[in-house]
Design an enzyme around this catalytic site. Sequence first.
Site: not given
Length: 322
Positions: A92, A231
């Site tokens: 991220e 995720e």
Amino acid sequence: MGVNCGQLGNNLPSPSRSIVLIKSLKAGHVKHANPDILNALEGTNIQVSIMVPNQLISNISSSQSLANEWVRTNNVPFYPKTLTHYLLVGNEIFSFSSNQDRQTWYGLVQAMSRLKYSLKIHNIRNIKIGTTIAMDVLQSSFPPSNGMFRSDISIPVMKPLLQFLNRTKSYSFLDAYPNFPWSGDPTNINLDYAFLKGNQTYTNLLDQMLDSVIFAMTKLGFPNVRLVIAETGWPNARDVDQIGANIFNTATYNRNLIRRMTSKLAIGTPAHPNVVIPTFIFALYNENQKGGPGTERHWGLLNSDGTSVYEVDLTEKRPKFD
């Protein structure tokens, strides 16, 4: 189906016990495995992903010797006895935007290229290299056909990243949590829609999120880069001012997710139908040392003592649960 193996807890089972528990869940893949977990996975058929920390990306991008050293230290000792399948370069990174973070953005693809070369010179050829992005890479996401990457990363960063993934036949790894948009707007987003149930044009919120990224990639000329859900999950407990985080909702979301992603006939999404989407549930354990609100410490399939938070089978082959 795979599982994220977070270790931010001071009361978690040992690596060897964790592998026993991962096997009991019928997980086919473990993401974010540390060296102890990698050693414990030796000789199993469970595939593994490992990650280069964000803070190392800039240095590796400017030094082939550092890339070689990272692979020599973190991959070679475990190969081929441990089945490393993905090497994820950062996590991220586009969610952070300081000057130093932007340096990391611009060094990402070069770092990935150097690491790919390092794997080659160590005669390791069966590992896909990628990076994990979050939904905040999008400037527009609704309706999905309006999906568009943020202007600060679209051309300078995302386009060369997608070029690399397309050329190497790798994947775009995406963290996608329907819980977040639903909990931010529960009045206008139906809970069944967040749970992968419904009867609208888009039957569930996860498909809507995935397709918004697919349309964004298509607008940059890369419609065929495949997605991995790096995720996803639903929190099983919360602070008093948070909503929707409980065991029933967690079990509902994850069981529906598993049923969909392990269907004998691949479902895909409306934009990419009939495509298998490798998927990792977050997370293996409730982790008591994670910061932030209460939900952050309660995403686990298992409690810290190894007992199940609720009954679940990642293969969807056991009898249906109550």
